[in-house]
Enzyme design. Structure first.
Site: not given
Ligand SMILES: [Zn+2]
Lengths: 139, 349
Positions: B30, B82, B114, B155, B201, B236, B268, B298
């Site tokens: 969706d 990166e 990032c 993204t 997550r 960010h 992103n 990260s």
């Protein structure tokens, strides 16, 4: 392939920054730079001065490539134009970020820095100029 | 005290866009729900002939068009990304040559997910402060990768920004900068892999939120400021939700983050993300405006910056390069077929 890398490396000033030269005898500008002025010949010897060109110019003529060479086949159809640089020299260049239908003779263009080709997945990547429709051009 | 900070800036965003809904429809999802859930309407996609080097060059050239700096006076170039085009061979040398800053020049490529670009700003500030260079270029740019069908595919986009750091004609003083860093495996890509892996997550709370919150709180303490002292705040932006939530948690208002929040329209841009946000703020900033910036990379870490816009911004020829808003507006929509052809070719193994 090694030969390609060496040739490309020698041409970096031209490909990245439009390093041409000017004949100080008749003021004609050349790109790529020449050893001597074809008009003044011996008179120009030792009098050719390096000059960076602006990368701005105008489309003189163009064609749309539908069957490209190996490194460009994924980009078809794409326009390639003969461009008269503001300083005088005419060069051939790819026009990017522009629908082939939108290219017009007389259109003002400016250079942009892009990837030109690469020697497969493991070889060198060659960068250089391509052209965009000028930001200030509404034509 | 000597003012050190941003002398000029430039940004670049490739023209192609693909809507999140278009990607969703390919995977039978969706689209509207995904778009709303991520806070991302569309993302930028590089052309076949664009990569981190070309984006870096275009950003740096835009910055140089706006000021009257002789490129030979630039003493350092650090490019954070990166997605450097080569695994071995620096992007910075290509930029140095393309802006005619070579050969008396320090160059290195940075990697820190990032936040590699904001780490480059800190390096340049340090060198200028130490008197080792007059000007340094800090660049953050990426053409980020996501596996087809992965959540990141909605993204992961392309773009970058370049900041010329120096101590003369400073348009925005960097008053304070600090970082908060821990070893957190929330997102990574091994050398031989084409696409990154992430901790699902795990990427939110212990990673993005923890590092940004701790960094921002330490910065407010160091600068002896409060959120309401700032005109603009930039965080960010891996999606449209995280920066909004972290801003709220820290006490910043939606008005403060609006100008620097580009992720809904371009996705992103990884190393480019918070830096394009800063460029967007500088496009409209007035003397006296105070800017708060916290990046996130990260792995993990956050760099914080407390910035004050000076009177010099009025003399910078901002109109000589496109604003971020103009770059966002210059777009061409592509379909998923074109998108997958471009990404396949760009990230060929
Ligand atoms: Zn001559």
């Amino acid at each position: 392939m090694k030969e390609g890398v060496a040739r490309f490396w020698r041409e970096i000033p031209q490909r990245y920054n439009f390093l041409g030269n000017v004949c100080s005898s008749c003021d004609r500008v050349f790109f790529p730079p020449r050893e001597a002025c074809p008009f003044c010949r011996r008179k120009s010897m030792g009098k050719m001065k390096e000059q960076y060109l602006s990368g701005h110019g105008e489309v003189i003529s163009y064609t749309v490539i539908h069957v490209g060479p190996e490194d460009f086949e994924e980009q078809v159809p794409y326009p390639v134009a003969i461009i008269q640089l503001d300083e005088g020299p005419r060069i051939t260049g790819q026009i990017v970020d522009c629908d082939p239908d939108d290219v017009k003779i007389g259109m003002k263009v400016e250079s942009t820095f892009r990837k030109i080709q690469q020697d497969g997945c493991s070889g060198a990547i060659y960068y250089g100029y391509k052209f965009l429709k000028s930001h200030n051009s509404n034509k | 005290m000597e003012k050190i900070g941003i002398v000029s800036y430039g940004a670049y965003v490739p023209r192609n866009r693909i809507k999140a809904e278009v990607i969703a429809s390919v995977w039978g999802k969706d689209g509207q729900a995904i778009s709303r859930g991520l806070g991302v309407i569309e993302k930028s996609v590089p052309s076949i002939d664009e990569d981190t080097a070309t984006i870096s060059v275009e950003s740096a050239r835009a910055a140089l068009r706006r000021c009257n700096i002789n490129p030979q006076d630039i003493g350092a170039i650090y490019v954070g990304s990166e997605s450097h085009p080569y695994a071995v061979k620096p992007t910075g040398t290509i930029v140095g040559e393309a802006i005619r800053a070579t050969p008396m020049l320090m160059v290195a490529d940075y990697e820190f997910a990032c936040k590699a670009g904001t780490a480059a700003i800190q390096t340049c500030v340090g060198f200028v402060k130490a008197g080792m260079i007059d000007y340094g270029f800090a660049i953050g740019a990426d053409t980020s990768q996501a596996a087809p069908g992965d959540a990141l595919e909605y993204t992961a986009s392309a773009g970058g920004a370049a900041f010329l750091i120096g101590k003369t004609k400073v348009i925005a003083t960097i008053n304070h900068t600090l970082s908060y860093t821990t070893d957190t495996p929330d997102f990574w890509r091994r050398a031989e892999m084409k696409y990154p892996s992430h901790g699902g997550r795990f990427t939110g709370e212990p990673a993005y939120f923890k590092h940004i919150t701790n960094c921002a709180t330490a910065l407010l303490e160091k600068a002896k400021t409060h959120p309401e002292d700032y005109t603009y705040a930039i965080f960010h932006q891996p999606n449209g939700k995280f920066p909004v939530n972290v801003a709220k948690k820290l006490g910043f208002t939606p008005e403060q983050i609006k100008q620097g929040l580009l992720v809904p329209y371009i996705g992103n841009t990884y190393s480019g993300a918070s830096m394009i946000g800063l460029a967007s703020v500088l496009d409209v900033a007035k003397p006296g405006d105070r800017i708060f910036l916290t990046s996130y990379g990260s792995g993990a870490g956050s760099d914080g910056f407390d910035i004050t816009v000076t009177d010099e911004i009025a003399s910078l020829a901002r109109h000589k390069a496109p604003t971020v808003a103009e770059l966002v507006e210059r777009k061409k929509y592509i379909d998923y077929g074109t998108y997958s052809k471009i990404t396949k070719l760009l990230f060929m193994e």
